[in-house]
Write a protein that holds these residues in place. Structure first.
Motif, PDB file in Angstrom:
ATOM      1  N   PRO A 145       0.344 -14.693  -8.765  1.00  0.00           N
ATOM      2  CA  PRO A 145      -0.481 -15.491  -7.839  1.00  0.00           C
ATOM      3  C   PRO A 145       0.260 -15.911  -6.562  1.00  0.00           C
ATOM      4  O   PRO A 145       0.402 -17.097  -6.257  1.00  0.00           O
ATOM      5  N   GLU A 146       0.735 -14.894  -5.804  1.00  0.00           N
ATOM      6  CA  GLU A 146       1.395 -15.165  -4.536  1.00  0.00           C
ATOM      7  C   GLU A 146       1.143 -13.997  -3.588  1.00  0.00           C
ATOM      8  O   GLU A 146       0.863 -12.879  -4.028  1.00  0.00           O
ATOM      9  N   CYS A 147       1.225 -14.263  -2.296  1.00  0.00           N
ATOM     10  CA  CYS A 147       1.033 -13.207  -1.311  1.00  0.00           C
ATOM     11  C   CYS A 147       2.125 -12.162  -1.483  1.00  0.00           C
ATOM     12  O   CYS A 147       3.304 -12.509  -1.568  1.00  0.00           O
ATOM     13  N   PRO A 148       1.760 -10.886  -1.525  1.00  0.00           N
ATOM     14  CA  PRO A 148       2.771  -9.850  -1.704  1.00  0.00           C
ATOM     15  C   PRO A 148       3.714  -9.697  -0.512  1.00  0.00           C
ATOM     16  O   PRO A 148       4.789  -9.132  -0.650  1.00  0.00           O
ATOM     17  N   LEU A 149       3.337 -10.227   0.645  1.00  0.00           N
ATOM     18  CA  LEU A 149       4.191 -10.087   1.823  1.00  0.00           C
ATOM     19  C   LEU A 149       5.083 -11.297   2.069  1.00  0.00           C
ATOM     20  O   LEU A 149       6.251 -11.148   2.411  1.00  0.00           O
ATOM     21  N   CYS A 150       4.544 -12.511   1.913  1.00  0.00           N
ATOM     22  CA  CYS A 150       5.351 -13.693   2.245  1.00  0.00           C
ATOM     23  C   CYS A 150       5.552 -14.658   1.076  1.00  0.00           C
ATOM     24  O   CYS A 150       6.205 -15.679   1.226  1.00  0.00           O
ATOM     25  N   ARG A 151       4.955 -14.329  -0.064  1.00  0.00           N
ATOM     26  CA  ARG A 151       5.102 -15.120  -1.303  1.00  0.00           C
ATOM     27  C   ARG A 151       4.471 -16.513  -1.257  1.00  0.00           C
ATOM     28  O   ARG A 151       4.788 -17.367  -2.082  1.00  0.00           O
ATOM     29  N   THR A 152       3.554 -16.740  -0.317  1.00  0.00           N
ATOM     30  CA  THR A 152       2.795 -17.991  -0.306  1.00  0.00           C
ATOM     31  C   THR A 152       1.903 -18.008  -1.543  1.00  0.00           C
ATOM     32  O   THR A 152       1.249 -17.002  -1.838  1.00  0.00           O
ATOM     33  N   PRO A 153       1.861 -19.119  -2.285  1.00  0.00           N
ATOM     34  CA  PRO A 153       0.987 -19.177  -3.467  1.00  0.00           C
ATOM     35  C   PRO A 153      -0.480 -18.950  -3.079  1.00  0.00           C
ATOM     36  O   PRO A 153      -0.951 -19.473  -2.076  1.00  0.00           O
ATOM     37  N   ILE A 154      -1.177 -18.119  -3.866  1.00  0.00           N
ATOM     38  CA  ILE A 154      -2.606 -17.869  -3.642  1.00  0.00           C
ATOM     39  C   ILE A 154      -3.342 -17.913  -4.967  1.00  0.00           C
ATOM     40  O   ILE A 154      -2.744 -17.777  -6.026  1.00  0.00           O
ATOM     41  N   ILE A 179      -5.797  -6.867  -3.664  1.00  0.00           N
ATOM     42  CA  ILE A 179      -5.267  -8.242  -3.720  1.00  0.00           C
ATOM     43  C   ILE A 179      -5.765  -8.978  -4.967  1.00  0.00           C
ATOM     44  O   ILE A 179      -5.047  -9.808  -5.522  1.00  0.00           O
ATOM     45  N   MET A 180      -6.969  -8.636  -5.450  1.00  0.00           N
ATOM     46  CA  MET A 180      -7.454  -9.260  -6.692  1.00  0.00           C
ATOM     47  C   MET A 180      -6.572  -8.834  -7.873  1.00  0.00           C
ATOM     48  O   MET A 180      -6.172  -9.670  -8.684  1.00  0.00           O
ATOM     49  N   GLU A 181      -6.257  -7.545  -7.954  1.00  0.00           N
ATOM     50  CA  GLU A 181      -5.388  -7.067  -9.032  1.00  0.00           C
ATOM     51  C   GLU A 181      -3.995  -7.674  -8.914  1.00  0.00           C
ATOM     52  O   GLU A 181      -3.390  -8.060  -9.920  1.00  0.00           O
ATOM     53  N   HIS A 237      -2.598 -12.776   5.723  1.00  0.00           N
ATOM     54  CA  HIS A 237      -2.373 -11.359   5.466  1.00  0.00           C
ATOM     55  C   HIS A 237      -3.648 -10.734   4.907  1.00  0.00           C
ATOM     56  O   HIS A 237      -4.393 -11.382   4.171  1.00  0.00           O
ATOM     57  N   VAL A 238      -3.912  -9.469   5.257  1.00  0.00           N
ATOM     58  CA  VAL A 238      -5.168  -8.817   4.896  1.00  0.00           C
ATOM     59  C   VAL A 238      -4.897  -7.576   4.047  1.00  0.00           C
ATOM     60  O   VAL A 238      -4.023  -6.769   4.374  1.00  0.00           O
ATOM     61  N   PHE A 239      -5.658  -7.445   2.972  1.00  0.00           N
ATOM     62  CA  PHE A 239      -5.525  -6.349   2.020  1.00  0.00           C
ATOM     63  C   PHE A 239      -6.911  -5.873   1.624  1.00  0.00           C
ATOM     64  O   PHE A 239      -7.917  -6.490   1.994  1.00  0.00           O
ATOM     65  N   CYS A 240      -7.004  -4.801   0.830  1.00  0.00           N
ATOM     66  CA  CYS A 240      -8.267  -4.417   0.205  1.00  0.00           C
ATOM     67  C   CYS A 240      -8.626  -5.513  -0.803  1.00  0.00           C
ATOM     68  O   CYS A 240      -7.739  -6.105  -1.432  1.00  0.00           O
ATOM     69  N   TRP A 241      -9.919  -5.735  -0.992  1.00  0.00           N
ATOM     70  CA  TRP A 241     -10.367  -6.735  -1.975  1.00  0.00           C
ATOM     71  C   TRP A 241      -9.810  -6.406  -3.361  1.00  0.00           C
ATOM     72  O   TRP A 241      -9.200  -7.256  -4.014  1.00  0.00           O
ATOM     73  N   SER A 300      -9.083 -18.715  -3.347  1.00  0.00           N
ATOM     74  CA  SER A 300      -8.650 -18.949  -1.966  1.00  0.00           C
ATOM     75  C   SER A 300      -8.748 -17.690  -1.107  1.00  0.00           C
ATOM     76  O   SER A 300      -8.589 -17.754   0.109  1.00  0.00           O
ATOM     77  N   LEU A 301      -9.037 -16.533  -1.713  1.00  0.00           N
ATOM     78  CA  LEU A 301      -9.133 -15.284  -0.966  1.00  0.00           C
ATOM     79  C   LEU A 301     -10.422 -15.251  -0.158  1.00  0.00           C
ATOM     80  O   LEU A 301     -11.463 -15.718  -0.615  1.00  0.00           O
ATOM     81  N   ILE A 302     -10.341 -14.702   1.048  1.00  0.00           N
ATOM     82  CA  ILE A 302     -11.483 -14.705   1.961  1.00  0.00           C
ATOM     83  C   ILE A 302     -11.839 -13.266   2.329  1.00  0.00           C
ATOM     84  O   ILE A 302     -11.072 -12.579   2.998  1.00  0.00           O
ATOM     85  N   CYS A 303     -13.017 -12.815   1.894  1.00  0.00           N
ATOM     86  CA  CYS A 303     -13.489 -11.478   2.241  1.00  0.00           C
ATOM     87  C   CYS A 303     -13.957 -11.520   3.693  1.00  0.00           C
ATOM     88  O   CYS A 303     -14.674 -12.428   4.104  1.00  0.00           O
ATOM     89  N   ILE A 304     -13.501 -10.550   4.490  1.00  0.00           N
ATOM     90  CA  ILE A 304     -13.826 -10.522   5.910  1.00  0.00           C
ATOM     91  C   ILE A 304     -14.963  -9.546   6.124  1.00  0.00           C
ATOM     92  O   ILE A 304     -14.798  -8.333   6.007  1.00  0.00           O
ATOM     93  N   TYR A 305     -16.143 -10.087   6.436  1.00  0.00           N
ATOM     94  CA  TYR A 305     -17.327  -9.264   6.637  1.00  0.00           C
ATOM     95  C   TYR A 305     -17.413  -8.806   8.090  1.00  0.00           C
ATOM     96  O   TYR A 305     -16.925  -9.470   8.993  1.00  0.00           O
ATOM     97  N   HIS A 306     -18.032  -7.675   8.323  1.00  0.00           N
ATOM     98  CA  HIS A 306     -18.274  -7.131   9.659  1.00  0.00           C
ATOM     99  C   HIS A 306     -16.985  -6.928  10.431  1.00  0.00           C
ATOM    100  O   HIS A 306     -16.930  -7.126  11.619  1.00  0.00           O
ATOM    101  N   SER A 307     -15.923  -6.539   9.728  1.00  0.00           N
ATOM    102  CA  SER A 307     -14.651  -6.296  10.407  1.00  0.00           C
ATOM    103  C   SER A 307     -14.523  -4.813  10.706  1.00  0.00           C
ATOM    104  O   SER A 307     -15.064  -3.975  10.006  1.00  0.00           O
ATOM    105  N   ASP A 308     -13.815  -4.507  11.776  1.00  0.00           N
ATOM    106  CA  ASP A 308     -13.577  -3.108  12.095  1.00  0.00           C
ATOM    107  C   ASP A 308     -12.122  -2.911  12.494  1.00  0.00           C
ATOM    108  O   ASP A 308     -11.797  -2.119  13.337  1.00  0.00           O
ATOM    109  N   PHE A 309     -11.255  -3.677  11.835  1.00  0.00           N
ATOM    110  CA  PHE A 309      -9.832  -3.526  12.141  1.00  0.00           C
ATOM    111  C   PHE A 309      -9.093  -2.976  10.956  1.00  0.00           C
ATOM    112  O   PHE A 309      -9.560  -2.922   9.873  1.00  0.00           O
TER     113      PHE A 309
END
Length: 93
Positions: free
Chosen positions: A71-80, A63-65, A56-60, A84-93
Motif C-alpha cells: 500500500p504505497e506509491c511504486p515511485l515515491c513510496r507515499t502511503p496509498i 495500481i490496484m494490483e 503519479h499516474v498508472f493503469c487502474w 484514495s486512488l483517483i480514476c482520471i476520466y476524459h484524459s488523453d495524456f
C-alpha cells in the motif's frame, strides 16, 4: 485572465500547462505532443489512467494490483489506499 492547469510527469515535475484547452510545453512554449504516456508498472499505454494522492499516474488495474501487495506509491513510496486512488476520466495524456 488566462488560467492554466499544470501537468506533471511521473516524477511529479511540472512539464506543461493546459491553456485554453491546449497543452503547452513549458520549455518551448509550443503545443505539447498528444501521444499517450506509458504506465511505469506495465510499460504499456495507460489503460483507465489512475492517479495516486502524490500525483503519479498508472493503469487502474496495475495500481490496484500493486496496492493489494504493497500500500504505497511504486515511485515515491507515499502511503496509498484503494479508496484514495483517483480514476482520471476524459484524459488523453
Amino acid at each position: 485572465r488566462g488560467r492554466s492547469v499544470p501537468v506533471v510527469n511521473e516524477d511529479g515535475n511540472i512539464i506543461s500547462d493546459i491553456r485554453h484547452g491546449k497543452a503547452v510545453d513549458l520549455a518551448s512554449g509550443s503545443e505539447a505532443s498528444s501521444s499517450k504516456s506509458k504506465c511505469t508498472l506495465c510499460l504499456s499505454t495507460r489503460q483507465n489512467p489512475t492517479a495516486t494522492t502524490c500525483g503519479h499516474v498508472f493503469c487502474w488495474n496495475c495500481i490496484m494490483e500493486w496496492c493489494n501487495e504493497k500500500p504505497e506509491c511504486p515511485l515515491c513510496r507515499t502511503p496509498i489506499t484503494h479508496s484514495s486512488l483517483i480514476c482520471i476520466y476524459h484524459s488523453d495524456f
